[in-house]
Motif scaffolding. Structure first.
Motif, PDB file in Angstrom:
ATOM      1  N   LEU A   1       0.830  -1.207   0.000  1.00 31.50           N
ATOM      2  CA  LEU A   1       0.000   0.000   0.000  1.00 31.50           C
ATOM      3  C   LEU A   1       0.860   1.251   0.000  1.00 31.50           C
ATOM      4  CD1 LEU A   1      -2.746   1.328   0.017  1.00 31.50           C
ATOM      5  CD2 LEU A   1      -2.774   1.084   2.506  1.00 31.50           C
ATOM      6  N   ILE A   2       1.906   1.243   0.786  1.00 27.37           N
ATOM      7  CA  ILE A   2       2.822   2.388   0.814  1.00 27.37           C
ATOM      8  C   ILE A   2       3.427   2.603  -0.562  1.00 27.37           C
ATOM      9  CG2 ILE A   2       5.012   3.233   1.768  1.00 27.37           C
ATOM     10  CD1 ILE A   2       4.195   1.685   4.379  1.00 27.37           C
ATOM     11  N   LEU A   3       3.867   1.520  -1.176  1.00 23.90           N
ATOM     12  CA  LEU A   3       4.465   1.619  -2.504  1.00 23.90           C
ATOM     13  C   LEU A   3       3.440   2.053  -3.540  1.00 23.90           C
ATOM     14  CD1 LEU A   3       6.845   1.258  -4.414  1.00 23.90           C
ATOM     15  CD2 LEU A   3       6.237  -1.167  -4.558  1.00 23.90           C
ATOM     16  N   ALA A   4       2.232   1.510  -3.485  1.00 24.35           N
ATOM     17  CA  ALA A   4       1.186   1.883  -4.445  1.00 24.35           C
ATOM     18  C   ALA A   4       0.913   3.386  -4.366  1.00 24.35           C
ATOM     19  CB  ALA A   4      -0.088   1.093  -4.170  1.00 24.35           C
ATOM     20  N   ARG A   5       0.788   3.901  -3.161  1.00 25.01           N
ATOM     21  CA  ARG A   5       0.535   5.336  -2.995  1.00 25.01           C
ATOM     22  C   ARG A   5       1.710   6.164  -3.515  1.00 25.01           C
ATOM     23  NH1 ARG A   5      -1.162   6.609   2.852  1.00 25.01           N
ATOM     24  NH2 ARG A   5      -1.819   8.564   1.912  1.00 25.01           N
ATOM     25  N   LYS A   6       2.926   5.688  -3.275  1.00 23.93           N
ATOM     26  CA  LYS A   6       4.111   6.412  -3.743  1.00 23.93           C
ATOM     27  C   LYS A   6       4.165   6.440  -5.272  1.00 23.93           C
ATOM     28  CE  LYS A   6       9.132   6.323  -3.455  1.00 23.93           C
ATOM     29  NZ  LYS A   6      10.295   5.678  -2.867  1.00 23.93           N
ATOM     30  N   LEU A   7       3.940   5.288  -5.909  1.00 24.70           N
ATOM     31  CA  LEU A   7       3.984   5.227  -7.373  1.00 24.70           C
ATOM     32  C   LEU A   7       2.869   6.062  -7.994  1.00 24.70           C
ATOM     33  CD1 LEU A   7       4.813   1.445  -7.938  1.00 24.70           C
ATOM     34  CD2 LEU A   7       6.375   3.394  -8.066  1.00 24.70           C
ATOM     35  N   LEU A   8       1.678   5.996  -7.421  1.00 23.89           N
ATOM     36  CA  LEU A   8       0.567   6.789  -7.938  1.00 23.89           C
ATOM     37  C   LEU A   8       0.821   8.283  -7.754  1.00 23.89           C
ATOM     38  CD1 LEU A   8      -2.416   4.596  -6.809  1.00 23.89           C
ATOM     39  CD2 LEU A   8      -2.027   5.420  -9.140  1.00 23.89           C
TER      40      LEU A   8
ATOM     41  N   VAL B   1       5.690   0.866 -12.250  1.00 24.77           N
ATOM     42  CA  VAL B   1       5.469  -0.486 -11.716  1.00 24.77           C
ATOM     43  C   VAL B   1       6.448  -1.462 -12.367  1.00 24.77           C
ATOM     44  CG1 VAL B   1       3.828  -2.395 -11.542  1.00 24.77           C
ATOM     45  CG2 VAL B   1       3.083  -0.060 -11.064  1.00 24.77           C
ATOM     46  N   GLU B   2       6.618  -1.358 -13.675  1.00 21.31           N
ATOM     47  CA  GLU B   2       7.564  -2.248 -14.371  1.00 21.31           C
ATOM     48  C   GLU B   2       8.984  -2.027 -13.868  1.00 21.31           C
ATOM     49  OE1 GLU B   2       5.371  -3.149 -18.603  1.00 21.31           O
ATOM     50  OE2 GLU B   2       6.752  -1.453 -18.529  1.00 21.31           O
ATOM     51  N   ASP B   3       9.372  -0.775 -13.673  1.00 11.59           N
ATOM     52  CA  ASP B   3      10.713  -0.490 -13.139  1.00 11.59           C
ATOM     53  C   ASP B   3      10.876  -1.089 -11.747  1.00 11.59           C
ATOM     54  OD1 ASP B   3      11.490   0.882 -15.406  1.00 11.59           O
ATOM     55  OD2 ASP B   3      11.226   2.880 -14.506  1.00 11.59           O
ATOM     56  N   HIS B   4       9.864  -0.926 -10.914  1.00 11.18           N
ATOM     57  CA  HIS B   4       9.945  -1.461  -9.557  1.00 11.18           C
ATOM     58  C   HIS B   4      10.055  -2.982  -9.560  1.00 11.18           C
ATOM     59  CE1 HIS B   4       9.380  -1.973  -5.313  1.00 11.18           C
ATOM     60  NE2 HIS B   4       8.464  -2.877  -5.583  1.00 11.18           N
ATOM     61  N   LEU B   5       9.257  -3.623 -10.403  1.00 11.73           N
ATOM     62  CA  LEU B   5       9.265  -5.090 -10.450  1.00 11.73           C
ATOM     63  C   LEU B   5      10.399  -5.642 -11.308  1.00 11.73           C
ATOM     64  CD1 LEU B   5       5.438  -5.776 -10.815  1.00 11.73           C
ATOM     65  CD2 LEU B   5       6.832  -5.891  -8.738  1.00 11.73           C
TER      66      LEU B   5
ATOM     67  N   ILE C   1      -2.228  -4.762  -3.566  1.00  9.01           N
ATOM     68  CA  ILE C   1      -2.254  -6.228  -3.522  1.00  9.01           C
ATOM     69  C   ILE C   1      -1.422  -6.807  -4.652  1.00  9.01           C
ATOM     70  CG2 ILE C   1      -3.759  -8.241  -3.791  1.00  9.01           C
ATOM     71  CD1 ILE C   1      -5.919  -6.469  -2.330  1.00  9.01           C
ATOM     72  N   ALA C   2      -1.583  -6.259  -5.856  1.00 12.28           N
ATOM     73  CA  ALA C   2      -0.797  -6.738  -6.993  1.00 12.28           C
ATOM     74  C   ALA C   2       0.700  -6.571  -6.765  1.00 12.28           C
ATOM     75  CB  ALA C   2      -1.229  -6.013  -8.271  1.00 12.28           C
ATOM     76  N   LEU C   3       1.088  -5.427  -6.214  1.00 15.50           N
ATOM     77  CA  LEU C   3       2.505  -5.205  -5.926  1.00 15.50           C
ATOM     78  C   LEU C   3       3.025  -6.179  -4.880  1.00 15.50           C
ATOM     79  CD1 LEU C   3       2.496  -1.310  -5.926  1.00 15.50           C
ATOM     80  CD2 LEU C   3       3.705  -2.779  -7.565  1.00 15.50           C
ATOM     81  N   ALA C   4       2.231  -6.411  -3.851  1.00 18.19           N
ATOM     82  CA  ALA C   4       2.650  -7.348  -2.803  1.00 18.19           C
ATOM     83  C   ALA C   4       2.757  -8.774  -3.332  1.00 18.19           C
ATOM     84  CB  ALA C   4       1.665  -7.296  -1.636  1.00 18.19           C
TER      85      ALA C   4
END
Length: 86
Positions: free
Chosen positions: A13-20, A55-59, A79-82
């Protein structure tokens, strides 16, 4: 998808908010877990492309296009990121 409360890794969730926030040029505190991504201020096709690239860069891999189209809310992205951690 599961509710964000089902995610044991809150880092998603932290990462999702940061990327968004970066993709939308928006403050993280304005992004709520239940928010529909397409309804966030600043969301447009360019912001979507920035989000996918982030997201692609992170993954460190290309995304399955179906993964991104199945994501509606910030919680879904978390959830997808996790689930796809490297």
């Amino acid at each position: 998808m599961n509710k964000v409360s089902d995610v044991t890794d809150k880092d998603g969730l932290i990462l999702a908010r940061k990327l968004l926030a970066a993709a939308l040029e928006l403050d993280e505190d304005k992004i709520e877990p239940q928010s529909q991504i397409v309804e966030l201020p600043g969301f447009d096709s360019l912001a979507y492309e920035r989000l996918v690239a982030s997201v692609e860069d992170h993954l460190d891999r290309d995304l399955d296009p179906l993964m991104m189209v199945s994501i509606d809310t910030v919680s879904d992205l978390a959830i997808a990121l996790a689930q796809h951690k490297t």
